[in-house]
Design an enzyme around this catalytic site. Structure first.
Site, PDB file in Angstrom:
ATOM      1  N   GLY A   1       0.826  -1.199   0.000  1.00 35.21           N
ATOM      2  CA  GLY A   1       0.000   0.000   0.000  1.00 35.21           C
ATOM      3  C   GLY A   1       0.862   1.250   0.000  1.00 35.21           C
ATOM      4  CB  CYS A   2       0.127   4.738  -0.993  1.00 34.35           C
ATOM      5  SG  CYS A   2      -1.508   4.931  -0.242  1.00 34.35           S
ATOM      6  CE1 TYR A   3      -0.844   8.290   4.511  1.00 37.17           C
ATOM      7  CE2 TYR A   3      -2.851   7.066   4.055  1.00 37.17           C
ATOM      8  CZ  TYR A   3      -2.206   8.269   4.278  1.00 37.17           C
ATOM      9  OH  TYR A   3      -2.913   9.449   4.267  1.00 37.17           O
TER      10      TYR A   3
ATOM     11  CB  THR B   1       5.332   2.294  -0.046  1.00 40.40           C
ATOM     12  OG1 THR B   1       4.759   1.132  -0.655  1.00 40.40           O
ATOM     13  CG2 THR B   1       6.606   2.661  -0.779  1.00 40.40           C
ATOM     14  CB  ALA B   2       5.559   6.671   2.709  1.00 44.04           C
TER      15      ALA B   2
END
Length: 345
Positions: free
Chosen positions: A148-150, A152-153
């Site tokens: 997911g995007c969150y 990953t960061a």
């Protein structure tokens, strides 16, 4: 190689097409859409006129297995799990951009997502596609669960400090902010212009579906049971994601020492860029690119490490990382087709 994208009219899919169209090893892209089968792709995205000239097709496992070597699933949750195992069994590699294969326990998935997913035996076949950390495992699989995007960061920001015991495993706070494209293309009151413009709101507090994903891989990498506090916010911009993370330092250490630790950790990983101390990244500085930029600051007064991590939620947080994983899986140069300079301003 010929590949297919299932769920061809979402934002993740159109970003996949943007990169795949000029990827030197991709000769053809088949676009599959259950809801818009038979329609020309340019009807959904007029800016793709003369770039993608094809009609979208319905989903058929047999057709995909006979026509393509790989499939990207850019579908909502609880769709891909119905089709991926059969394709993998037929030798087709699958990269799933939904959350269906990110958790190991179907019951945990149902608890957080509210719907069913694959059987445990199929979940066990998936490799988590955080490209920089699971490179060797991705090379040896046919099924990648794209992060997911969150996550990953957040994972890229936290793992160097946690694995090297720079910070404590308890009390980690993650403040997340994302643009409205993270909510997808479907109409919703929450992202209606009048509701979203000049407005910021927290959402899914204490119950966001990325929480178990973040906790799973923090725990796996450290062999500790790690829990986090994560609060996401939606902000009035189209794309981009920032995670600001607060963690207690284990012992006295300088910001410069931590910066060097991060540089050593990500040495050779082109898409993770560590900023010099005193310089914190902004979302505009990774816009349209596959980079994750990380900035670090030590608050000596409170003995905390503050980490700021930014990505483009549609690229490194979705389509770009999926292509990075495709490159790894096929033994190609990891950067192939992804060396875009961020769009600025």
């Amino acid at each position: 190689m010929k590949v297919a994208i299932v769920g061809g009219t979402g934002y993740g899919a159109v970003e996949l097409i943007r990169f795949l169209e000029r990827h030197p090893n991709i000769k053809e892209i088949k676009i599959v859409s259950h809801s818009q089968a038979g329609k020309a792709f340019e009807e959904a995205y007029p800016h793709m006129t003369q770039i993608v000239s094809q009609h979208m097709s319905a989903l058929s496992i047999e057709e995909l297995a006979n026509e393509v070597e790989g499939v990207f699933f850019a579908t909502p949750s609880s769709v891909s799990y119905k089709y991926v195992p059969a394709l993998v069994d037929k030798g087709v590699f699958c990269i799933d951009l939904s959350g269906d294969f990110r958790l190991a326990d179907p019951e945990q998935y149902e608890q957080w997502y509210g719907t069913k997913t694959a059987a445990k035996v199929d979940l066990a076949k998936a490799v988590y596609g955080l490209s920089e950390l699971y490179h060797q495992q991705i090379k040896a699989t046919k099924l990648v669960a794209n992060p997911g995007c969150y996550p990953t960061a957040t994972l890229l920001a936290l793992l160097p400090a946690l694995e090297h015991k720079v910070i404590k495993e308890t009390g980690i706070i993650i403040d997340g902010k994302t643009g409205v494209s993270g909510a997808g293309r479907s109409m919703s009151l929450a992202v209606h212009f009048s509701e979203m413009n000049e407005n910021t709101r927290a959402y899914n507090v204490c119950q966001h579906k990325h929480i178990p994903e973040i906790e799973r891989y923090l725990s796996d990498r450290t062999n500790k049971e790690i829990q986090i506090n994560f609060t996401p916010h939606i902000i009035p911009m189209t794309r981009g994601l920032m995670a600001t993370i607060y963690a207690d330092l284990q012992e006295l250490i300088t910001a410069e020492e931590i910066e060097q630790l991060y540089r050593d950790y990500y040495q050779g990983h082109t898409f993770v860029r560590i900023r010099p101390i005193g310089q914190l990244p902004a979302t505009k500085e990774v816009y349209g690119s596959n980079y994750c930029d990380i900035g670090l600051q030590v608050d000596r007064r409170t003995n905390k490490l503050i980490i700021v991590s930014v990505i483009d939620n549609l690229v490194k947080g979705a389509a770009g990382q999926a292509i990075q994983n495709m490159n790894i899986l096929n033994g190609w140069d990891e950067q192939l087709g992804l060396n875009d300079v961020p769009i600025y301003p």
